[in-house]
Scaffold this active site. Structure first.
Site, PDB file in Angstrom:
ATOM      1  CE  LYS A  52      -3.783  -2.526   2.039  1.00 45.99           C
ATOM      2  NZ  LYS A  52      -4.636  -2.897   3.175  1.00 45.99           N
ATOM      3  CD  GLN A  96      -3.559  -4.580   6.227  1.00 43.35           C
ATOM      4  OE1 GLN A  96      -3.723  -3.529   5.612  1.00 43.35           O
ATOM      5  NE2 GLN A  96      -3.833  -5.751   5.692  1.00 43.35           N
ATOM      6  CG  ASP A 119      -9.776  -0.481   4.346  1.00 44.91           C
ATOM      7  OD1 ASP A 119      -9.375  -0.940   3.266  1.00 44.91           O
ATOM      8  OD2 ASP A 119      -9.157  -0.594   5.422  1.00 44.91           O
TER       9      ASP A 119
HETATM   10  N1  GUN Z   1      -6.679  -7.061   5.574  1.00 43.09           N
HETATM   11  C1  GUN Z   1      -6.808  -7.788   4.439  1.00 43.09           C
HETATM   12  N2  GUN Z   1      -7.343  -7.034   3.449  1.00 43.09           N
HETATM   13  C2  GUN Z   1      -7.553  -5.800   3.971  1.00 43.09           C
HETATM   14  C3  GUN Z   1      -8.064  -4.580   3.435  1.00 43.09           C
HETATM   15  O1  GUN Z   1      -8.466  -4.484   2.282  1.00 43.09           O
HETATM   16  N3  GUN Z   1      -8.096  -3.535   4.301  1.00 43.09           N
HETATM   17  C4  GUN Z   1      -7.686  -3.629   5.589  1.00 43.09           C
HETATM   18  N4  GUN Z   1      -7.774  -2.544   6.357  1.00 43.09           N
HETATM   19  N5  GUN Z   1      -7.196  -4.736   6.116  1.00 43.09           N
HETATM   20  C5  GUN Z   1      -7.131  -5.813   5.318  1.00 43.09           C
END
Ligand code: GUN
Length: 279
Positions: A52, A96, A119
């Protein structure tokens, strides 16, 4: 011959389009900023978080990273989120998942300002999506819609079957396909006669978390198959929820694993960060 839907190329296209938008925003004095919070050091989460941050660098989004120890309390995490909610220089906040067991994920997601919920996990974002209002869309299902549109795959009036009902993929996916005027059926672990239902699908979207579960018996001739799964098989090879080699002769288009839906998630996160400026 089936069309192989190239998610890697499409995600790069989207990021390149965003790069130009970010240059325009910079010229107006706006620096888009995403805060990424990770609690603990789960290796898989660290890889996602790093990817990211790399995508932010690529498109020109400022990323601030908060790497908190595993024993961070829920209150400490909430205090950080409140601080970032109040910071006008911060446009997006991403925590996350999964979080350590002593932290209530729902409480954390709800603490994030819906205006910074890049998200798309906040109940307000999900509610807005379900009643057709503008708001952040969860990145993976948003990415699937982009793949279908950019490959000129018609959605309106089509039979769409979604296998999986998670809050992050299956449910928002159903809402999005409905918004695009598909006829939508959602299947899950308790669905009876699954293959009978999936064989009705013009567009079959699979997010059940079982490696190579969907074989040709589940697929109608000429269907478009979207595979949201990601696993490592017994030979350490990446594979999806769909048995690609088994269905390939039957489909009109398919997303491979890797290189299909996966890369789209981060591209849509970048898209949501830019959208956040307008919220
Ligand atoms: N953990 C696995 N995929 C994601 C996601 O798309 N966003 C977040 N915040 N955590 C994750």
């Amino acid at each position: 011959m089936a069309t192989i839907i190239d998610g890697k190329k499409t995600s790069t296209d989207i990021k390149d389009e965003l790069k130009l938008k970010l240059i325009e925003l910079k010229e107006k004095g706006i620096e888009v900023c995403l805060c990424v919070i990770q609690v603990g050091a789960d290796p898989a989460s660290s890889i996602y978080v790093n990817n990211k941050k790399k995508a932010c660098d690529y498109v020109g989004i400022k990323s601030l990273s908060y790497e908190l120890p595993e024993n961070t309390s829920q209150e400490q995490l909430l205090d950080l989120i409140y601080k970032l909610n109040d910071d006008s220089k911060v446009h997006g906040i991403l925590v996350q998942l999964p979080l350590p067991k002593h932290i209530d994920e729902d409480k954390i997601i709800e603490a994030i300002s819906p205006d910074k919920d890049v998200d798309g996990f906040h109940p307000q974002s999900v509610g807005r999506l379900s009643i057709g209002q503008k708001g952040f869309v969860s990145c993976t299902p948003g990415g699937v819609i982009q793949l279908l549109k950019r490959y000129n795959i018609a959605i309106e009036g089509k039979e769409c079957v979604i296998v999986g009902r998670s809050n992050i993929v299956g449910k928002p996916m159903a809402m999005l396909m409905l918004r695009e005027n598909a006829t939508v059926t959602t299947c899950h672990s308790r669905t009876k006669n699954l293959s009978e239902i999936t064989r009705r699908a013009d567009i079959l979207i699979v997010a059940i978390g079982k490696p190579r579960f969907i074989t040709k018996e589940y697929v109608k001739e000429g269907a478009v198959v979207i595979d949201v799964g990601m696993h490592r098989d017994e030979n350490n090879k990446l594979c999806g929820d769909v048995d690609y080699d088994d269905v390939i002769d039957r489909v009109s288009a398919i997303t491979p694993v890797p290189g299909g839906v996966g890369p789209m998630t981060i591209a849509m996160l970048m898209h949501n960060c830019v959208e956040a400026v307008l919220m």
